[in-house]
Design a protein around this motif. Sequence first.
Motif, short mmCIF file in Angstrom:
data_model
loop_
_atom_site.label_atom_id
_atom_site.label_comp_id
_atom_site.label_asym_id
_atom_site.label_seq_id
_atom_site.Cartn_x
_atom_site.Cartn_y
_atom_site.Cartn_z
N VAL A 64 -2.72 -5.94 -4.76
CA VAL A 64 -2.91 -4.26 -4.08
C VAL A 64 -1.54 -3.31 -4.72
N PRO A 65 -2.39 -2.51 -6.00
CA PRO A 65 -1.25 -2.06 -6.36
C PRO A 65 -0.90 -0.70 -5.53
N SER A 66 0.28 -0.09 -5.85
CA SER A 66 -0.36 0.88 -5.11
C SER A 66 1.31 2.41 -5.78
N ILE A 67 1.07 2.79 -5.70
CA ILE A 67 2.36 4.26 -6.41
C ILE A 67 2.54 5.35 -5.04
N THR A 68 3.68 5.00 -5.35
CA THR A 68 4.26 6.47 -4.46
C THR A 68 5.55 7.48 -4.91
N TYR A 69 4.86 8.70 -5.07
CA TYR A 69 6.11 9.62 -5.52
C TYR A 69 6.61 10.10 -3.89
N ASN A 70 7.78 9.76 -4.02
CA ASN A 70 8.93 9.70 -2.97
C ASN A 70 10.43 11.02 -3.06
N PHE A 71 10.70 11.84 -2.43
CA PHE A 71 11.60 13.35 -2.65
C PHE A 71 12.53 13.31 -2.07
N MET A 109 0.63 -1.39 0.02
CA MET A 109 0.52 0.56 -0.39
C MET A 109 0.84 1.59 -0.72
N GLY A 110 1.98 1.29 -0.55
CA GLY A 110 3.36 2.43 -0.99
C GLY A 110 3.75 2.28 0.28
N GLU A 111 4.02 1.05 1.35
CA GLU A 111 4.91 1.60 2.58
C GLU A 111 6.15 0.43 2.64
N VAL A 112 7.16 1.46 2.82
CA VAL A 112 7.95 0.16 3.48
C VAL A 112 8.38 0.54 4.45
N ILE A 168 4.26 10.86 -1.74
CA ILE A 168 3.02 11.20 -1.75
C ILE A 168 2.44 10.04 -1.83
N GLY A 169 1.37 9.38 -1.52
CA GLY A 169 0.83 8.19 -2.05
C GLY A 169 -0.58 8.62 -2.22
N LEU A 170 -1.18 7.32 -2.19
CA LEU A 170 -2.77 7.32 -3.02
C LEU A 170 -4.01 6.72 -1.91
N ILE A 171 -2.88 6.37 -0.23
CA ILE A 171 -3.55 6.61 0.38
C ILE A 171 -2.97 7.04 1.84
N SER A 172 -1.43 7.47 2.06
CA SER A 172 -0.89 7.69 2.87
C SER A 172 0.41 8.71 2.10
N SER A 173 0.64 9.46 3.15
CA SER A 173 1.68 10.56 2.66
C SER A 173 3.17 10.34 3.97
N LEU A 217 24.30 20.82 17.63
CA LEU A 217 22.15 20.41 17.45
C LEU A 217 21.84 20.54 16.43
N THR A 218 21.88 19.42 16.56
CA THR A 218 20.87 18.33 14.83
C THR A 218 19.33 18.63 15.66
N ALA A 219 18.16 18.19 14.63
CA ALA A 219 17.23 18.05 15.18
C ALA A 219 15.84 17.11 13.64
N TRP A 220 15.66 16.39 13.97
CA TRP A 220 14.13 16.39 12.77
C TRP A 220 12.61 15.87 13.23
N VAL A 221 12.32 15.49 12.40
CA VAL A 221 10.80 15.42 13.20
C VAL A 221 10.55 15.32 10.97
N ALA A 222 9.11 13.81 12.07
CA ALA A 222 8.95 12.85 10.25
C ALA A 222 7.47 13.12 11.19
N GLY A 223 6.35 13.25 9.46
CA GLY A 223 4.96 12.67 10.05
C GLY A 223 4.54 11.55 9.03
N ARG A 224 3.59 11.36 9.45
CA ARG A 224 2.99 10.11 8.33
C ARG A 224 1.49 10.21 8.42
N VAL A 225 0.49 10.08 7.88
CA VAL A 225 -0.90 9.66 8.00
C VAL A 225 -1.18 9.72 7.09
N PHE A 226 -1.85 8.26 7.41
CA PHE A 226 -3.15 7.66 6.83
C PHE A 226 -4.19 8.10 6.25
N TYR A 227 -4.30 8.62 5.32
CA TYR A 227 -5.78 8.85 5.03
C TYR A 227 -7.33 8.45 4.18
#
Lengths: 775, 324
Positions: A766-773, A139-142, A241-246, A259-269
């Motif tokens: 279950v096909p899925s397509i994801t655009y990764n950047f 579903m587009g998610e590894v 950016i995928g069809l069902i989640s990003s 000092l370094t930082a990262w922040v990450a988010g994911r949502v299933f819509y």
Amino acid sequence: MRKLVLVVLLTTLSFSLFSKVTIKGYLYDSLSKEPLLSAYIFVNELKTGVITDFDGAYTLELDEPGEYTLRLSYVGYVTSNVKIQATKNQNKDFFLEEDQLLLDEVVVQTDGARKRLEQPLTGVERLSISEIKKLPAFMGEVDVIKAIQALPGVQSTSEGSSSFSVRGGAPDQNLILIDGAPVYNASHLLGFFSVFNNDIINDAVLYKGDMPVSHGGRLSSLLDINTKEASNDKFSGQGGIGLISSRLLLEGPIVKDRLTAWVAGRVFYAGLFLPLSSDPALEGTLLTFYDLNAKLSATINEKNRLFISGYMGEDYFASNDMGNFNYSNKTATLRWSSIIDSSFYVNTNFLGSWYNYYVGGGVGDLSVDWDAAIQDYGFTQDYTWVIDPHNRLTFGLSTSLKLLDSGDAKIEQGFGTNEITLPRTTTLESGLYVANEQSYGQLKFQYGLRFSVFNNIGPQSEMLLDDNHEKIGSVEYGEGEFYNTFYNLEPRAGLSWEFYKDMSLKASYSRTVQYIHLLQTTTAGTPLDVWRASNTNIEPETCDQFSLGYFYNFDRDTYSLSVEGYYKILDNVLDYKDFATVLLNEDIDEEVLNGTGRAYGVEFMFRKELGNFTGWLSYTYSRSLRTIPGVNDGKEYSSISDRPHSINIVGNYNINNWIDIAAIWVYATGQPFSAPDERVGFADFGANEDIPIYSGRNQYRMPDYHRLDLSVTFDLNKGVKKKYNHNINLSFYNVYARHNSWQIAFKESEDTGSKFAEMTYLFTIVPSITYNFFF
Amino acid sequence: MKKTIQLLLLSFVALLSSCTEPIELDIDQISPRLMISGYLSTVPDTYSIYVSASGGFFEEGSLPFYNDADVFINSVALSLHPDGGGRYVTASDFVANAGELYQLEVRVDFDQDGIKEVYTAEAVCPETVGILDLTVSSIRTDPTETLFPFTSTLSYMDPAGDNYYGAHLYITHTKDSASQAIKHKFSDQLSSYALNSFAGSETEESYAFFVAYFIGDTVTLSSEEQLIIYPLDTVELELNNFSEDYYTFISQSKSSMSGGNPLFAPPPGQVQGNISGDVLGAFGIYTQSSSQAVVPYDAYTWTDDQMKNRFGVNWKSLFEEGEE
């Protein structure tokens, strides 16, 4: 056992008397300047090496001054050979370049195969995020757990599930850590996604056999997931950016080199669109999840670093007609890494983990609320002392306060309220450990001892059970009272012997103890499965595992072959009694029985890790059996993880420098389950009805499981690395649309009255397509 | 409440469950076993003991029964029912009395060696429990709600010792009762008999309060016949106090039948009976005490047309107390 500890200490101390040259420093990613943890630094001349710690720090103690060649290797990175003049103590940092599939680099060696050959551990699998990303997406998610499930000895517990079984163990026997903090429910969407966003993962290590003595509390495995370090070089980001989640990750230095930082988010819509459905059953339904991760890394000075990382995620499921159902996980880690001197460093961790679930709903003026939670507050301190080139001593302590609240369920009606109060437990689980990693020429040893203590703390009302395991009363314990304690010694040892060039034999033994247990009746897994702590009625589960392995690398570590066998002896394993009352049971201890178990198996693995084509082929034969008085007439039966045959074929091929294809085929014997084999007529109340008769527990099997997934990735920059890089991933899950059983129900035909089995399957193709950047 | 939560969860899971299909399973061939079952009760009636055998779960056709058995209760022989079917009946006025021991003896040549084997079981009649109150209430607050519009609640005094409760629910149509009293069982499924196991939460020898049943606005009598429940219909709730072994057998049988929905089903096993030897089934006794209540009018449950058909065009005058 005290003698053993003494011998260990004396042995190691004796080596520290020699004079030596110390080389220390850090190993970094050449571009991002992120430290590389658990990388391998091998001294070619001495045939020995060290592994970098959590901060990418290393310390090499050399017996004699001279010129040495260091081989620096790390999974997913190009191995580098560096000459050093070790004439005096010195600090030296190194940099490795990432093995960019999109770049035209020649990769000459890989550390994974070498490390597996040499380390005195059996059953250890390390996957870097670059390896994980090579697998087809679902579903587009590894997903890291889906990748783990493709390893020998590891199986998914049900179709699409993030729950997994290791060497015949139950899903709750896996300790899953993210930056050291435990995760109690690693699934989103009831298991179809794991809680781990692959953008934030540095690597994942699965210990199937020899769990490090620094960890305990689970019988089968440790899945240790480490998040990445933010880039210290520049602000950057990546996402998909995928069809069902990003998903999106942003990272960079806040204060350069400090000092370094990262922040990450994911949502299933995908579920957010259900209300637009024309299907009335879906129209009133909402289904979504999100998760957020963040990490802050501070370099206080040359010897001290501080990390704060956290995760939070929530699943939300609502139906207009019925109510809502949501669950959430949160974890937090505060880590202080300190280098005391060139050969001695300390890691201190403060850990937190929270798991909540809620079911609420209403029909008319009838409403239901069920709120339950697990809270886990932990502290660990780990010391590492590199005594000399041949001895690396680790020791430390850990403690964890756990509050397991099965919740209160409340029903309200116009004329009254009915409440069910489920068990609430407070426990303290602590451990002290010491271990040494020692080498003599081609022989390497790792041995250690963990001493674990578990306390039940009041207030509590503990049931008294009779010989038939039925409640005959209860005993009350006061606030703060330590009313029940278990102690256990957990020795673990392993050795590897490189008896011939590129061939090694390994053997190991480990004892593990588990004090909290997940009670579940179905492997489909629901968040409402009950975690229950050991207490005056439930003994801790124990496992003694013996392993043997043969490892062979050839063609300059391009190929590796391994065969590992194991035998586990389990005691006090738990299972529900027949016809147990499972849901909302205030007296759940009455419903579980304990007994013994055994699991054994052999795992074959053939792997190719270099070149345009990489992948592996594995076959596992394994059995997992239980004997519990009161279950299955006291006769031995299959555990739900007993799946004798398993095959995984994983392949990744770089067609050229901008097209990459991947495939995975998995096969496993069908899962055991209970089925009726007999029926009787029952006419006591008039109409004649059939009662199904089950002759045993888990005596039959679902149909065999198999599935093929494919994916293709197109680099939209056609292999040229630019400031902004992007690709498109096209994946197909279950390519040939196999109908794999998720559950089997027994039904009666309305027309003929005949009985039949009906399988529920979740997915076809279950096909899925994801655009990764990446930028 | 547990059923409500199960229903809620199942609806969630159902959304994720995309497809179903029948499958063939490789199930062992099991040798038939003898099955003996029957109960007695505290109301004068004809009670039956059934003697039959088990069959393969997926085998089609009726199960074998034994019309040549000798069946005794407290040494008094039962007679074979005229229809046969392995059913042996007591006299029509048989009554079980509280506190008395009843012994079942069945002689049947199951192994077909020409000699009848003897199988026995016994049960003590529990104490009859008096119902103090039965209330049927409307719980629907919105006309769009589709689930149970009513619930019934009863209160009773729990007798000393362990008691194993069950319940039957009957709906009686007032319209038909003048000409012919029709007692409809609420459901034909076994689950209705022991739907509510009250064990566990009541305090010994105290008042017990229990949400006995959710009641729908229709009762499915068969695939062809549905019974619509109307206001003023009579709900009769029969409270049963079971002998322990029989209760266990009924409860476990009910659990075994939940294989139709295994996700939240308890782990199944061998149903425990109390017949001697390797015999399936159980013999038991349960008491009966009944109470009735009237189904109230509820504006969200019936349409105007339904009410007109049932009570005539002036139906509103029957419910004048502002219940609309």
